[in-house]
Design a protein around this motif. Structure first.
Motif, PDB file in Angstrom:
ATOM      1  N   PRO A  65       0.810  -1.224   0.000  1.00  0.00           N
ATOM      2  CA  PRO A  65       0.000   0.000   0.000  1.00  0.00           C
ATOM      3  C   PRO A  65       0.841   1.272   0.000  1.00  0.00           C
ATOM      4  N   ASN A  88      -1.423   6.073   9.240  1.00  0.00           N
ATOM      5  CA  ASN A  88      -1.639   4.634   9.303  1.00  0.00           C
ATOM      6  C   ASN A  88      -3.131   4.359   9.117  1.00  0.00           C
ATOM      7  N   ASN A 136      10.103  -2.039  12.364  1.00  0.00           N
ATOM      8  CA  ASN A 136      10.023  -3.495  12.500  1.00  0.00           C
ATOM      9  C   ASN A 136      10.770  -4.086  11.309  1.00  0.00           C
ATOM     10  N   SER A 144       4.175  -6.210   8.710  1.00  0.00           N
ATOM     11  CA  SER A 144       3.199  -6.829   7.805  1.00  0.00           C
ATOM     12  C   SER A 144       3.316  -6.310   6.375  1.00  0.00           C
ATOM     13  N   VAL A 145       4.009  -5.194   6.179  1.00  0.00           N
ATOM     14  CA  VAL A 145       4.153  -4.616   4.838  1.00  0.00           C
ATOM     15  C   VAL A 145       5.638  -4.653   4.453  1.00  0.00           C
ATOM     16  N   HIS A 149       9.279   1.131   5.746  1.00  0.00           N
ATOM     17  CA  HIS A 149       8.498   2.148   6.450  1.00  0.00           C
ATOM     18  C   HIS A 149       8.874   2.204   7.928  1.00  0.00           C
ATOM     19  N   GLN A 151       7.422   3.856  11.619  1.00  0.00           N
ATOM     20  CA  GLN A 151       6.147   4.309  12.164  1.00  0.00           C
ATOM     21  C   GLN A 151       6.381   5.220  13.364  1.00  0.00           C
TER      22      GLN A 151
HETATM   23  P1  AMP Z   1       3.968  -3.188   9.939  1.00  0.00           P
HETATM   24  O1  AMP Z   1       2.813  -4.089  10.286  1.00  0.00           O
HETATM   25  O2  AMP Z   1       4.928  -2.966  11.039  1.00  0.00           O
HETATM   26  O3  AMP Z   1       4.640  -3.645   8.662  1.00  0.00           O
HETATM   27  O4  AMP Z   1       3.366  -1.772   9.645  1.00  0.00           O
HETATM   28  C1  AMP Z   1       2.570  -1.535   8.505  1.00  0.00           C
HETATM   29  C2  AMP Z   1       1.464  -0.635   8.921  1.00  0.00           C
HETATM   30  O5  AMP Z   1       0.804  -0.192   7.731  1.00  0.00           O
HETATM   31  C3  AMP Z   1       0.425  -1.319   9.772  1.00  0.00           C
HETATM   32  O6  AMP Z   1       0.392  -0.717  11.042  1.00  0.00           O
HETATM   33  C4  AMP Z   1      -0.886  -1.119   9.014  1.00  0.00           C
HETATM   34  O7  AMP Z   1      -1.921  -0.720   9.876  1.00  0.00           O
HETATM   35  C5  AMP Z   1      -0.552  -0.014   8.033  1.00  0.00           C
HETATM   36  N1  AMP Z   1      -1.286  -0.076   6.758  1.00  0.00           N
HETATM   37  C6  AMP Z   1      -1.789  -1.166   6.123  1.00  0.00           C
HETATM   38  N2  AMP Z   1      -2.375  -0.807   4.951  1.00  0.00           N
HETATM   39  C7  AMP Z   1      -2.228   0.530   4.850  1.00  0.00           C
HETATM   40  C8  AMP Z   1      -2.619   1.511   3.875  1.00  0.00           C
HETATM   41  N3  AMP Z   1      -3.283   1.184   2.768  1.00  0.00           N
HETATM   42  N4  AMP Z   1      -2.272   2.805   4.102  1.00  0.00           N
HETATM   43  C9  AMP Z   1      -1.626   3.160   5.228  1.00  0.00           C
HETATM   44  N5  AMP Z   1      -1.256   2.300   6.180  1.00  0.00           N
HETATM   45  C10 AMP Z   1      -1.538   1.004   6.008  1.00  0.00           C
END
Ligand code: AMP
Length: 321
Positions: A65, A88, A136, A144-145, A149, A151
């Motif tokens: 995303p 977020n 992370n 998860s992404v 990034h 945060q």
């Molecule tokens: P992580 O899980 O540490 O990789 O952080 C990724 C973050 O991206 C998570 O906290 C999600 O809530 C957030 N996230 C997921 N999809 C989107 C999106 N489309 N736009 C912005 N943030 C997102």
């Protein structure tokens, strides 16, 4: 309007238009040996996509995303040539912010001076507020992404429910620490390395290079002290290749938490402990729980046990306190 004000205004607009999911969390304080932990019960987490990072498969995953952020969540694309600042989509606290690279970079790669420069845009944005930053990194880190990034969550320093639970330990350790030198923080219940950042730093290119070099030394030092099955090179050049997504190379997982004043790196050995997922903020003393059962589990089982379980037990020098 300041960046901080825009973040909050856009947060309210995105929430109202349904582009952002936010459920206020309730906070339970739990006494540890040296830290009063915050357990945040956030049902909104149950709606967030899971999936995690799959080692060696990050480039082909369809879930990214951050390459084309949703316009309603994109707060700033002009302040930095290399990074975007966005909200977020699944926020646990109001103002939960993400800084991503504009171009693809792996979430398993090391942070660089340019990443820290972008982070300091946010750190410098408010006398009105401060942020806890976190990264992370790697498949076991709670990410998860797969797109790079960092945060940031707003914090009220000194507040029991909205401050940073490990702040007092950090303040105590700062008195005897040299800037940018890797140290252990007495009382932190998990293996780590940390450094402090001088208050009066001029934020020029050399400052961000200093932060990058000190951070690489933390990653190297923290892993070198632990048998994690990853071979670390002896020179800093080899250390820089740690975490790069090279074929056949083991990927390390670790968490980074940082403020304007300090940074801590925590190597990870597993993502879950007794079914609980822990990411960077857990090591700042903020645990996230999706269900009441998880809150109970954290209260019963001892937060310190969970943190040492997903990371490593503190060394003797770290725990004698
Ligand atoms: P992580 O899980 O540490 O990789 O952080 C990724 C973050 O991206 C998570 O906290 C999600 O809530 C957030 N996230 C997921 N999809 C989107 C999106 N489309 N736009 C912005 N943030 C997102």
């Amino acid at each position: 309007m300041s960046l901080l004000s825009r973040l909050h205004t856009q947060f309210d607009a995105a929430l109202a238009s349904g582009h952002l999911v936010f459920t206020p969390s309730t906070c339970v304080l739990v006494n540890g040996r040296h830290i009063k932990f915050q357990i945040r019960f956030a049902p909104s987490l149950a709606k967030k996509p899971t999936g995690g990072l799959q080692p060696q498969k990050k480039e082909i995953t369809p879930f990214n995303p951050f390459l084309s952020p949703e316009p309603q969540l994109l707060v700033e694309s002009d302040l930095s040539p290399t990074h975007n600042i966005l909200l977020n989509k699944f926020s646990v606290v109001k103002g939960h912010t993400i800084i991503t690279t504009k171009k693809w970079e792996s979430q398993s790669s090391l942070l660089k001076a340019a990443d820290f420069k972008a982070a300091w845009i946010l750190f410098g944005s408010g006398n009105e507020g401060e942020f806890l930053g976190f990264y992370n990194c790697g498949p076991l880190s709670g990410a998860s992404v797969p797109h790079k990034h960092m945060q940031f969550i707003p914090v009220k320093r000194g507040s029991l429910e909205d401050g940073i639970p490990i702040d007092q330990l950090m303040e105590d350790a700062q008195r005897t620490s040299e800037p940018f030198v890797a140290v252990v923080i007495p009382g932190l219940p998990f293996h780590h390395r940390a450094f402090f950042i001088p208050n009066n730093s001029t934020q020029d290119e050399s400052f961000f290079k200093d932060v990058e070099m000190a951070y690489v030394a933390l990653v190297t030092g923290a892993f070198a002290a632990k048998p994690v099955g990853v071979v670390f090179g002896e020179t800093s050049n080899q250390a820089v290749s740690v975490g790069k997504d090279e074929a056949g190379k083991s990927e390390v997982s670790y968490n980074v938490i940082f403020t304007r004043q300090w940074m801590i790196v925590i190597p990870r050995r597993q993502e879950l402990f007794e079914g609980l997922s822990v990411n960077s903020v857990g090591f700042a003393g903020m645990l996230l729980a999706k269900t009441q059962d998880q809150v109970d589990q954290l209260q019963r089982g001892g937060v310190e046990r969970v943190l040492a379980g997903v990371a490593y037990e503190p060394h003797v020098e770290e725990s004698k306190f």
